[in-house]
Design an enzyme around this catalytic site. Structure first.
Site, PDB file in Angstrom:
ATOM      1  N   ASP A 311       9.733  -5.059  -8.278  1.00 34.82           N
ATOM      2  CA  ASP A 311       9.515  -4.134  -7.193  1.00 34.82           C
ATOM      3  C   ASP A 311      10.088  -4.849  -5.958  1.00 34.82           C
ATOM      4  O   ASP A 311      10.196  -6.060  -5.953  1.00 34.82           O
ATOM      5  CB  ASP A 311       8.001  -3.925  -7.057  1.00 34.82           C
ATOM      6  CG  ASP A 311       7.628  -3.116  -5.850  1.00 34.82           C
ATOM      7  OD1 ASP A 311       8.219  -2.054  -5.648  1.00 34.82           O
ATOM      8  OD2 ASP A 311       6.730  -3.560  -5.108  1.00 34.82           O
ATOM      9  N   ASP A 504       3.698  -5.807  -6.366  1.00 34.82           N
ATOM     10  CA  ASP A 504       2.610  -6.286  -5.517  1.00 34.82           C
ATOM     11  C   ASP A 504       1.368  -5.417  -5.637  1.00 34.82           C
ATOM     12  O   ASP A 504       0.376  -5.640  -4.969  1.00 34.82           O
ATOM     13  CB  ASP A 504       3.057  -6.371  -4.057  1.00 34.82           C
ATOM     14  CG  ASP A 504       3.423  -5.009  -3.494  1.00 34.82           C
ATOM     15  OD1 ASP A 504       3.500  -4.044  -4.279  1.00 34.82           O
ATOM     16  OD2 ASP A 504       3.631  -4.904  -2.278  1.00 34.82           O
ATOM     17  N   ASP A 508       2.323   0.619  -7.417  1.00 32.66           N
ATOM     18  CA  ASP A 508       2.979   0.369  -8.697  1.00 32.66           C
ATOM     19  C   ASP A 508       2.044  -0.031  -9.830  1.00 32.66           C
ATOM     20  O   ASP A 508       2.480  -0.522 -10.860  1.00 32.66           O
ATOM     21  CB  ASP A 508       4.161  -0.603  -8.568  1.00 32.66           C
ATOM     22  CG  ASP A 508       3.792  -1.831  -7.779  1.00 32.66           C
ATOM     23  OD1 ASP A 508       2.610  -2.162  -7.764  1.00 32.66           O
ATOM     24  OD2 ASP A 508       4.702  -2.440  -7.183  1.00 32.66           O
TER      25      ASP A 508
HETATM   26  P1  ADP Z   1       8.448  -0.395  -2.837  1.00 35.43           P
HETATM   27  O1  ADP Z   1       8.835   0.271  -4.100  1.00 35.43           O
HETATM   28  O2  ADP Z   1       9.638  -0.974  -2.138  1.00 35.43           O
HETATM   29  O3  ADP Z   1       7.371  -1.407  -2.993  1.00 35.43           O
HETATM   30  P2  ADP Z   1       6.673   1.773  -2.009  1.00 35.43           P
HETATM   31  O4  ADP Z   1       6.775   2.594  -3.248  1.00 35.43           O
HETATM   32  O5  ADP Z   1       5.388   1.098  -1.745  1.00 35.43           O
HETATM   33  O6  ADP Z   1       7.892   0.746  -1.851  1.00 35.43           O
HETATM   34  O7  ADP Z   1       6.978   2.697  -0.751  1.00 35.43           O
HETATM   35  C1  ADP Z   1       8.205   3.379  -0.675  1.00 35.43           C
HETATM   36  C2  ADP Z   1       8.445   3.952   0.688  1.00 35.43           C
HETATM   37  O8  ADP Z   1       7.435   4.915   0.993  1.00 35.43           O
HETATM   38  C3  ADP Z   1       8.374   2.948   1.793  1.00 35.43           C
HETATM   39  O9  ADP Z   1       9.618   2.316   2.005  1.00 35.43           O
HETATM   40  C4  ADP Z   1       7.972   3.816   2.987  1.00 35.43           C
HETATM   41  O10 ADP Z   1       9.096   4.423   3.547  1.00 35.43           O
HETATM   42  C5  ADP Z   1       7.087   4.865   2.369  1.00 35.43           C
HETATM   43  N1  ADP Z   1       5.658   4.535   2.483  1.00 35.43           N
HETATM   44  C6  ADP Z   1       4.841   4.129   1.495  1.00 35.43           C
HETATM   45  N2  ADP Z   1       3.594   3.900   1.946  1.00 35.43           N
HETATM   46  C7  ADP Z   1       3.625   4.145   3.272  1.00 35.43           C
HETATM   47  C8  ADP Z   1       2.655   4.066   4.336  1.00 35.43           C
HETATM   48  N3  ADP Z   1       1.403   3.683   4.142  1.00 35.43           N
HETATM   49  N4  ADP Z   1       3.072   4.396   5.583  1.00 35.43           N
HETATM   50  C9  ADP Z   1       4.329   4.765   5.804  1.00 35.43           C
HETATM   51  N5  ADP Z   1       5.269   4.840   4.871  1.00 35.43           N
HETATM   52  C10 ADP Z   1       4.950   4.544   3.620  1.00 35.43           C
HETATM   53 MG    MG Z   2       5.558  -2.033  -3.474  1.00 39.35          MG
END
Ligand code: ADP
Ligand code: MG
Length: 610
Positions: A311, A504, A508
Site C-alpha cells: 500500500d 498500514d 486496507d
Molecule cells: P492509500 O491506498 O494510498 O493508503 P487510501 O485508500 O487510504 O490511500 O486513501 C485514498 C485517497 O482517499 C486518499 O489519497 C485521499 O485522497 C482520500 N481519503 C481517504 N481518507 C480520507 C480522509 N479521511 N480525508 C480526506 N481524504 C481521504
Molecule cells: Mg493506506
C-alpha cells in the site's frame, strides 16, 4: 520443574546404589525403586492415555520398552531408559519455558497499577478499574497503563517494548500514548481513551498467547507422521521379537532385547518437540525486533513469498502530510483549513492527522457530527450545521459537485461546503527513509514481483514508484478494487507461491485479511490491522519484511537440519539394533541424546538477529 529435578536426583542416587551396593542381592531392589521413582508418572499416563484411545504415544513406548527390559532381566537398562527419558523431558520443559519467556519479555509491558486523578487527588488503582474519559497521572519511570491522549505536560517515551525502536519518542499535549511504553522524563496527565480490555497491551498479549495455536505445515506434518510412524514401529518391534526366534528356532530373549532397543530409539520426541520449538524461537526472535508474528504458519509461509504488494500511504511513505498550498474560493484560507481540520476530527487516517496538526488549535468535537465515510475517497461530515465533503476527485464526482481539477504535484483534498465547491488543500507526503532499501533487499532475496496499490492519484504514485524502482503500480483504487487486484495477482502466481500484502491498516484491512500473508505496519494504534494481519511490524519500517523472510528461511533450515539429523541417527540405530549390533544404551542415546541435541539446535532460532 524443581520437583522434577529432585525426583531425578533421588532416582539417580538409587540407581548408583543399584549398580554398586556391596550386597549384590539387594541391588535389583534399588534399581526397581529408582525406576518407580521417576517412572510411575509415565506409567500412569500411558495407562490413562490407553483409556482415552491415545495409544502409541511416547509414554506408551517407554512403558512397554522398560517393562519388557525388566521381564528379560535387564534391570539397569530399564531404569536407565526411564531416567534418561525423564531427563530429556525436563530438558524440553526448560527449553520451552525459556523460549516462552523470551516472548513474555515483550510482555513485561503488562501494567499493574494506574494513578487515577480524582478531584485533584491521586489514587492508586488497578488499570481494570479505570474508565474511558478518566484522567491518569504517569510519573517518570513508570509504565503507561492505558491508551490515551496527553492533556498536560510533555515528555519522552521509551517505546522499545512495543516497537523494538530504542530512540526515545518525544510527545506533548494532544499526542496519543499507548499502554506498555515507559515514561522517561516528566510527569504527564493522560485522558484515557480505551478501557484496559481494549488497550494496546491487552491486544498484543492476546495475540502472543494465541500465536501458538496456529500451526505451521511442518508442525502438522510431524504430528501426522508420528501418528503413522509409531504404530508401524511397535508392529515391527513385535514381529522382530516373535518371528526370528520362531523361524530360526532360537531363544526369545536376545530378540526381545533387540525389539526393545528398537522401541526405545524409535520414539519421535526429538521431532515432536524440536520442530514447534524452532518456530517458537523464531517468533520470539522477531518479537524482540518489534515484529509480531501471529503463529508459526505465517513464519513458515513467508519464505515462499513471490509477490509483495505494498500500500502506498503510510507504508512506503511516511503518511505525514504537510500542507503545501491552500486554494480557497470565496472563503478565507484559514477558514478552509479550520473546516478541514474539524471535518477530520474523528478520522484516524494519516491525512486527517496531518490536517489537524496543520491547523494546530484545539478542536471542539461538539460542533462535529460524522455523516458518512467513503473508504478510499474521503468523508462527509456535519460541521457546525454545514455539510462538508472532504476528499479526492472521486468523492466530488460521487456527490455531483462541480469542481476545478488541480494539476498540483501533491495529494489534493477537495472541499465542498453545503454542496458548493470551496477550493482545495494540497498536501505532500515523503517517502520513508528505508523504503528504497526495503525494495532492494526484497529483490535480492528473489522476490519476483513488487507491486504498489493505492487510492491516491496516478501522478504521485508514478513518481514515487519511479524513485523506488518499482515498475508495477495501480493508482486511484477503492478498497474493494485493491481486493480485486490482489485476487488477480493470486490467480497469476504458481500453486505454492505466496502473496504478501503490506499496509498500514487504514482502508486496507480487507486486503490484509485476504492475502496469503498480511503485514500491518506501524499499526499498534489500529485495531483492524492488528486483528486482520498475520504479521505486525510495530515500527514504521517496510525493510523489516525482508528481515522476516530471512528469519523464516533460517528457521526452516534449522527445522530441516533437525529432521534429517534425528531421522538419520534413528534409522541407523534402528537397523543396527534389529541386527543385534547395538546395546540398549545406544538406543537411549538415539532417543534422549538426539532429542537434547535437536532441542539445542532449535534454541538457536531464539538467538537469531537481523
Ligand atoms: P492509500 O491506498 O494510498 O493508503 P487510501 O485508500 O487510504 O490511500 O486513501 C485514498 C485517497 O482517499 C486518499 O489519497 C485521499 O485522497 C482520500 N481519503 C481517504 N481518507 C480520507 C480522509 N479521511 N480525508 C480526506 N481524504 C481521504
Ligand atoms: Mg493506506
Amino acid at each position: 520443574m524443581k520437583i522434577a529435578c529432585v525426583e531425578l536426583g533421588v532416582s539417580f542416587c538409587l540407581f548408583l546404589l543399584g549398580l554398586f551396593f556391596p550386597v549384590s542381592e539387594i541391588r535389583p531392589l534399588f534399581i526397581l525403586f529408582s525406576y518407580l521413582f521417576v517412572g510411575l508418572g509415565v506409567l500412569k499416563e500411558a495407562v490413562q492415555n490407553l483409556f482415552k484411545g491415545k495409544i502409541f504415544d511416547e509414554n506408551f513406548l517407554m512403558t512397554v520398552a522398560t517393562i519388557g527390559a525388566f521381564c528379560i532381566g535387564e534391570y539397569p537398562e530399564a531404569a536407565a531408559i526411564m531416567l534418561f527419558y525423564r531427563l530429556g523431558e525436563l530438558f524440553q520443559d526448560l527449553a520451552v519455558s525459556k523460549s516462552k519467556n523470551s516472548i513474555k519479555a515483550l510482555m513485561e509491558l503488562k501494567p499493574d497499577k494506574a494513578f487515577l486523578l480524582e478531584d485533584g487527588k491521586m489514587k492508586e488503582v488497578s488499570p481494570l478499574q479505570v474508565q474511558v474519559g478518566d484522567i491518569i497521572v504517569i510519573k517518570p519511570g513508570e509504565k503507561v497503563p492505558l491508551d490515551g491522549k496527553i492533556i498536560e505536560g510533555s515528555t519522552y517515551l521509551n517505546t522499545v517494548n512495543l516497537t523494538g525502536e530504542s530512540t526515545p519518542l518525544e510527545v506533548s499535549k494532544g499526542d496519543t500514548v499507548l499502554s506498555g511504553v515507559v515514561n522517561l522524563e516528566e510527569v504527564i496527565q493522560v485522558r484515557v481513551t480505551r478501557a484496559y480490555q481494549e488497550s494496546t497491551v491487552q491486544k498484543i498479549l492476546e495475540l502472543v498467547e494465541h500465536a501458538n495455536s496456529k500451526k505451521s505445515t511442518s508442525e502438522t506434518f510431524i504430528r501426522k507422521f508420528s501418528r503413522y510412524y509409531t504404530p508401524i514401529v511397535v508392529g515391527s518391534a513385535f514381529l522382530l521379537a516373535v518371528l526370528p526366534p520362531l523361524i530360526l528356532n532360537q531363544a526369545f530373549s536376545p530378540w526381545i532385547y533387540r525389539a526393545l532397543s528398537f522401541l526405545v530409539v524409535s520414539c519421535p520426541c526429538a521431532l515432536v518437540i524440536s520442530v514447534p520449538l524452532s518456530f517458537f524461537g523464531g517468533i520470539g526472535a522477531a518479537s524482540r525486533m518489534g515484529v509480531l508474528i501471529k503463529g508459526s504458519n505465517a513464519l513458515e509461509d513467508i519464505h515462499k513469498v513471490s509477490t509483495v504488494v505494498f500500500d502506498k500511504t503510510g507504508t512506503l511513505t511516511e503518511g505525514v502530510f504537510e500542507v503545501q498550498k491552500i486554494n480557497a474560493i470565496g472563503i478565507p484560507e484559514e477558514e478552509l483549513l479550520k473546516i478541514a481540520a474539524y471535518a477530520e476530527v474523528f478520522s484516524n487516517h494519516p491525512i486527517a492527522k496531518s490536517l489537524r496538526k496543520a491547523y494546530g488549535e484545539k478542536i471542539d468535537e461538539k460542533y462535529v457530527k460524522e455523516l458518512k465515510q467513503y473508504p478510499g475517497m474521503g468523508l462527509k461530515v456535519l460541521v457546525d450545521g454545514k455539510v462538508v465533503l472532504i476528499g479526492n476527485r472521486a468523492l466530488m464526482e460521487e456527490n455531483h459537485i462541480t469542481f476545478v481539477e488541480e494539476g498540483d504535484k501533491g495529494t489534493i483534498l477537495y472541499l465542498a461546503i453545503d454542496e458548493e465547491y470551496r477550493g482545495n488543500i494540497v498536501i505532500a507526503d515523503r517517502i520513508k527513509k528505508d523504503a528504497k532499501e526495503a525494495v532492494n533487499s526484497l529483490r535480492k532475496l528473489g522476490v519476483e514481483h513488487i507491486v504498489v496499490l493505492t487510492g491516491d492519484k496516478e501522478e504521485i504514485t508514478s513518481s514515487i514508484c519511479q524513485e523506488l524502482g518499482i515498475h508495477t503500480y495501480y493508482a486511484s483504487l477503492l478498497p474493494n478494487e485493491k481486493v480485486e487486484k490482489v485476487e488477480i495477482l493470486r490467480q497469476k502466481k504458481k500453486e505454492d507461491e505466496k502473496i504478501l500484502f503490506a499496509g498500514d491498516g487504514m482502508n486496507d484491512a480487507p486486503v490484509l485479511a485476504l492475502s496469503d500473508i498480511g503485514v500491518a505496519m506501524g499499526a499498534i494504534g489500529s485495531d483492524a490491522a492488528l486483528e486482520s494481519a498475520d504479521i505486525v511490524i510495530m515500527t514504521d519500517e517496510p525493510s523489516k519484511i525482508a528481515n522476516v523472510i530471512k528469519l523464516s528461511r533460517k528457521t526452516l533450515t534449522i527445522v530441516k537440519e533437525n529432521v534429517i539429523f534425528a531421522l538419520g541417527v534413528k534409522l541407523i540405530i534402528l537397523v543396527a539394533s534389529a541386527f543385534g549390533l547395538t546395546t540398549m544404551w545406544f538406543s537411549v542415546f538415539g532417543d534422549v541424546g538426539v532429542t537434547i541435541l535437536a532441542v539445542l539446535n532449535a534454541l538457536r532460532t531464539m538467538r537469531m538477529k537481523w
